[in-house]
Design a protein around this motif. Structure first.
Motif, PDB file in Angstrom:
ATOM      1  N   ALA A   1       7.289   5.214   8.597  1.00  0.00           N
ATOM      2  CA  ALA A   1       6.749   6.582   8.449  1.00  0.00           C
ATOM      3  C   ALA A   1       7.812   7.540   7.891  1.00  0.00           C
ATOM      4  O   ALA A   1       7.547   8.363   7.005  1.00  0.00           O
ATOM      5  N   VAL A   2       8.999   7.411   8.462  1.00  0.00           N
ATOM      6  CA  VAL A   2      10.081   8.291   8.003  1.00  0.00           C
ATOM      7  C   VAL A   2      10.396   8.026   6.530  1.00  0.00           C
ATOM      8  O   VAL A   2      10.630   8.948   5.751  1.00  0.00           O
ATOM      9  N   ARG A   3      10.418   6.743   6.151  1.00  0.00           N
ATOM     10  CA  ARG A   3      10.732   6.428   4.758  1.00  0.00           C
ATOM     11  C   ARG A   3       9.645   6.936   3.817  1.00  0.00           C
ATOM     12  O   ARG A   3       9.919   7.306   2.680  1.00  0.00           O
ATOM     13  N   LEU A   4       8.405   6.914   4.287  1.00  0.00           N
ATOM     14  CA  LEU A   4       7.313   7.432   3.450  1.00  0.00           C
ATOM     15  C   LEU A   4       7.373   8.951   3.313  1.00  0.00           C
ATOM     16  O   LEU A   4       7.138   9.505   2.240  1.00  0.00           O
TER      17      LEU A   4
ATOM     18  N   VAL B   1       1.170   7.440   5.985  1.00  0.00           N
ATOM     19  CA  VAL B   1       2.098   8.009   6.973  1.00  0.00           C
ATOM     20  C   VAL B   1       1.424   8.067   8.348  1.00  0.00           C
ATOM     21  O   VAL B   1       1.984   7.646   9.373  1.00  0.00           O
ATOM     22  N   LEU B   2       0.211   8.565   8.350  1.00  0.00           N
ATOM     23  CA  LEU B   2      -0.501   8.714   9.624  1.00  0.00           C
ATOM     24  C   LEU B   2      -0.760   7.364  10.284  1.00  0.00           C
ATOM     25  O   LEU B   2      -0.583   7.202  11.497  1.00  0.00           O
ATOM     26  N   ILE B   3      -1.152   6.375   9.483  1.00  0.00           N
ATOM     27  CA  ILE B   3      -1.472   5.054  10.047  1.00  0.00           C
ATOM     28  C   ILE B   3      -0.242   4.424  10.687  1.00  0.00           C
ATOM     29  O   ILE B   3      -0.295   3.906  11.806  1.00  0.00           O
ATOM     30  N   VAL B   4       0.894   4.465   9.977  1.00  0.00           N
ATOM     31  CA  VAL B   4       2.081   3.831  10.565  1.00  0.00           C
ATOM     32  C   VAL B   4       2.575   4.636  11.777  1.00  0.00           C
ATOM     33  O   VAL B   4       3.153   4.060  12.719  1.00  0.00           O
TER      34      VAL B   4
ATOM     35  N   THR C   1       0.827  -1.209   0.000  1.00  0.00           N
ATOM     36  CA  THR C   1       0.000   0.000   0.000  1.00  0.00           C
ATOM     37  C   THR C   1       0.861   1.258   0.000  1.00  0.00           C
ATOM     38  O   THR C   1       0.607   2.200  -0.743  1.00  0.00           O
ATOM     39  N   THR C   2       1.869   1.227   0.852  1.00  0.00           N
ATOM     40  CA  THR C   2       2.721   2.426   0.920  1.00  0.00           C
ATOM     41  C   THR C   2       3.512   2.595  -0.361  1.00  0.00           C
ATOM     42  O   THR C   2       3.727   3.713  -0.816  1.00  0.00           O
ATOM     43  N   ASP C   3       3.912   1.441  -0.942  1.00  0.00           N
ATOM     44  CA  ASP C   3       4.601   1.558  -2.232  1.00  0.00           C
ATOM     45  C   ASP C   3       3.683   2.193  -3.249  1.00  0.00           C
ATOM     46  O   ASP C   3       4.082   3.051  -4.031  1.00  0.00           O
ATOM     47  N   SER C   4       2.444   1.701  -3.195  1.00  0.00           N
ATOM     48  CA  SER C   4       1.460   2.292  -4.101  1.00  0.00           C
ATOM     49  C   SER C   4       1.322   3.783  -3.839  1.00  0.00           C
ATOM     50  O   SER C   4       1.240   4.582  -4.760  1.00  0.00           O
ATOM     51  N   ALA C   5       1.332   4.106  -2.551  1.00  0.00           N
ATOM     52  CA  ALA C   5       1.221   5.527  -2.211  1.00  0.00           C
ATOM     53  C   ALA C   5       2.423   6.295  -2.714  1.00  0.00           C
ATOM     54  O   ALA C   5       2.297   7.400  -3.220  1.00  0.00           O
ATOM     55  N   ARG C   6       3.604   5.698  -2.603  1.00  0.00           N
ATOM     56  CA  ARG C   6       4.803   6.416  -3.031  1.00  0.00           C
ATOM     57  C   ARG C   6       4.858   6.578  -4.531  1.00  0.00           C
ATOM     58  O   ARG C   6       5.510   7.444  -5.048  1.00  0.00           O
TER      59      ARG C   6
END
Lengths: 211, 380
Positions: free
Chosen positions: B122-125, B89-92, B24-29
């Motif tokens: 979170a930091v990586r996102l 970001v908020l979720i993690v 999901t985060t990859d998708s977000a990125r």
């Protein structure tokens, strides 16, 4: 040692002068020089032994030739003490055809003949080559002239024939068109009354405008 | 018992959830959308949407010190589709807080490893993201700072489309780095496999990297598929992160005339050759003739029989030879003004031709337009 020092000074001044501005070019080749000839003269009248003498002549020469026109003029005059009196040795004019580097010369001369002690008229013709060695200011010249009397009075042609050969090396100052020359000239003349030979060391200074 | 079951369930689900969250985060990125939006900002947690509801519920659970519930809700939120980066970001961050409760408020056991894991995510996102005020406490702040200090990440915010014109019409991409870094922007032409570095900065946490359509000599983008790469290298640790974006360029590059090479063969010597050879030859020839004349140019008579040749002729001959050699050595080559004039004219004509071609090329390059569409971030 003095000669050696003089040579060193001469060479040094030559090298130093080269650093000066190069000489400009002129539209004509004009040369005017005052000469001093140290002559060893030999005469041999018919049926007699040869007689040698030394004389010194002062003279003037001038030539003008246009590089593009291929025509020019040359004149020479020399005189000196002969037998205790100042006498004209030579008066000559020539027409030049060619270039400053190589030119044919045809002319008329009144030349004093030692055997008869009077001036005779001659037609003269020959060539002159001049090799200017680039920007060095040094030039080397070779001249060969044949001489034939205007009046032969029935004398066979080969008994009147004469010639003149001259070599010289000159150096022209880079900043001013002033030059000095040192040369050797030999003249061998025939006449019904006898033969004459003049061997000369010729030194001169003058003005030389080069194209 | 309930807590135990919840923990067991979490242990079983965590890898799958993490994978899903990563996807999901990859998708977000991959999304070129802005990193933070109002809907996901602290205090406005996406109400009206399923994700927003889950986030709101997670926050409530945290406020009620129900950390296990918060963890479950957050994991559920993470596996939702179409998560925005700001939501991820908020979720993690909430997960990090749930695994690291304030001991003054709760007796729940802190799981530092899990908290660290999610805070690092979170930091990586979003390297510059801050913790929401409602979940902060001194220990979590400290842990977050520590994680941020030890996590290297970068974030870029490319627009969806760029219009580049000529040499000067630049487009920019904002890049944020977790720590001072050296950052390069380059493009890789997928068809030709050639890479071009467009811009770079050194030792920066924020950068505005520029790209151009043409560098004046060659087009930097031509019609085709590209991969934009943002290479970020930590200035101190040399850790690196590369952000990749698919892009398609549209544009017909100008055909530039090649200025003719200078015709060096047509250049004529501006000085004559040095007169060394002619000096030696003339000196030797005329010097020899001087000696020869004195010896042989004489009538065959009593004089030549009785009087030896004049030795001064030899002196003059030697001096003539030396003069010829010296003249050759000292000669620098006579200037040839006609050749110099011809060469100057040739150079001027060539310069004029080159200037005209360069002006025409400059105009063509200035008119060159490229449209660059960013498809999204390439999964790493």
């Amino acid at each position: 040692m003095k000669r050696f020092t003089g040579a060193v000074v001469a060479l040094a001044s030559l090298a130093l002068s080269r650093s000066a501005a190069a000489q400009r070019s002129w539209p004509v080749d004009l040369q005017a020089v005052a000469t001093n000839s140290s002559i060893r003269q030999q005469i041999v009248p018919l049926g007699a032994e040869n007689v040698g003498s030394s004389i010194s002549l002062r003279g003037y020469e001038a030539s003008l030739i246009g590089p593009s026109s291929g025509f020019g003029l040359y004149g020479r005059y020399s005189a000196g003490e002969v037998g205790g009196a100042s006498k004209r040795q030579l008066l000559e004019g020539r027409v030049l055809i060619g270039s400053p580097q190589f030119r044919l010369e045809l002319g008329y001369a009144e030349r004093r003949h030692a055997l008869v002690d009077s001036s005779l008229q001659y037609l003269r013709g020959g060539f002159t080559t001049t090799t200017n060695l680039g920007t060095s200011g040094i030039a080397i010249r070779l001249r060969a002239i044949g001489t034939m009397p205007v009046k032969r009075d029935g004398v066979p042609f080969n008994q009147h024939l004469g010639w003149e050969g001259e070599t010289n090396v000159s150096y022209t100052w880079p900043r001013f068109p002033v030059f000095a020359q040192l040369g050797y000239r030999i003249e061998s003349m025939r006449h019904p009354t006898g033969d004459e030979e003049q061997s000369s060391l010729v030194m001169g200074v003058g003005l030389w405008l080069k194209p | 018992m309930r807590t135990f079951l919840a923990g067991l369930c979490l242990l079983i689900l965590t890898p799958a959830v993490n994978a899903a969250a990563q996807a999901t985060t990859d998708s977000a990125r991959r999304s070129p959308a802005p990193a933070v939006d109002a809907a996901a900002a602290p205090g406005a947690s996406g109400s009206g949407t399923a994700v927003g509801d889950l986030i709101a519920a997670t926050r409530n659970a945290l406020n009620d010190l129900k950390y296990s519930d918060a963890i479950e809700l957050a994991h559920e939120a993470l596996i939702q589709k179409r998560l925005r980066r700001s939501q991820s970001v908020l979720i993690v961050q909430l997960l990090g807080a749930a695994f690291y409760p304030d001991p003054d408020e709760s007796n729940a056991t802190a799981n530092v490893d899990s908290a660290t894991y999610y805070l690092r995510r979170a930091v990586r996102l979003q390297p510059d993201a801050v913790l929401p005020e409602d979940i902060r406490w001194r220990g979590l702040d400290s842990l977050y700072q520590s994680v941020r200090a030890n996590t290297f990440a970068a974030l870029a915010q490319p627009a969806g489309e760029y219009a580049l014109t000529g040499v000067d019409g630049r487009a920019f991409i904002e890049v944020i780095s977790a720590r001072p870094a050296n950052i390069w922007l380059r493009s890789l032409n997928r068809r030709e496999g050639t890479a071009v570095v467009h811009d770079s900065v050194r030792g920066a946490t924020r950068a505005r990297l520029a790209m151009r359509a043409h560098d004046g000599q060659r087009p930097l983008f031509i019609a085709g598929e590209y991969e934009l790469q943002i290479v970020v290298v930590d200035a101190s640790t040399r850790n690196s992160d590369t952000l990749r974006y698919s892009a398609i360029a549209f544009g017909v590059p100008p055909v530039l005339e090649i200025p003719p090479e200078f015709p060096t063969r047509a250049i004529q010597p501006e000085r004559a050759r040095r007169a060394i050879a002619s000096g030696v030859v003339a000196g030797a020839l005329v010097g020899s003739l001087s000696v020869a004349m004195a010896r042989y140019a004489r009538h065959d008579n009593a004089i030549s029989a009785n009087v030896s040749p004049d030795a001064r002729a030899t002196t003059v001959g030697v001096l003539t030879l030396l003069g010829g050699i010296a003249g050759g050595i000292l000669d620098r080559g006579k200037p040839l003004p006609d050749n110099a004039r011809a060469n100057a004219e040739l150079r001027a004509n060539h310069a004029q031709t080159v200037a005209a071609i360069e002006n025409a090329n400059r105009k063509r390059v200035g008119d060159y337009k490229v449209e660059l569409r960013i498809d999204g971030e390439v999964a790493r």
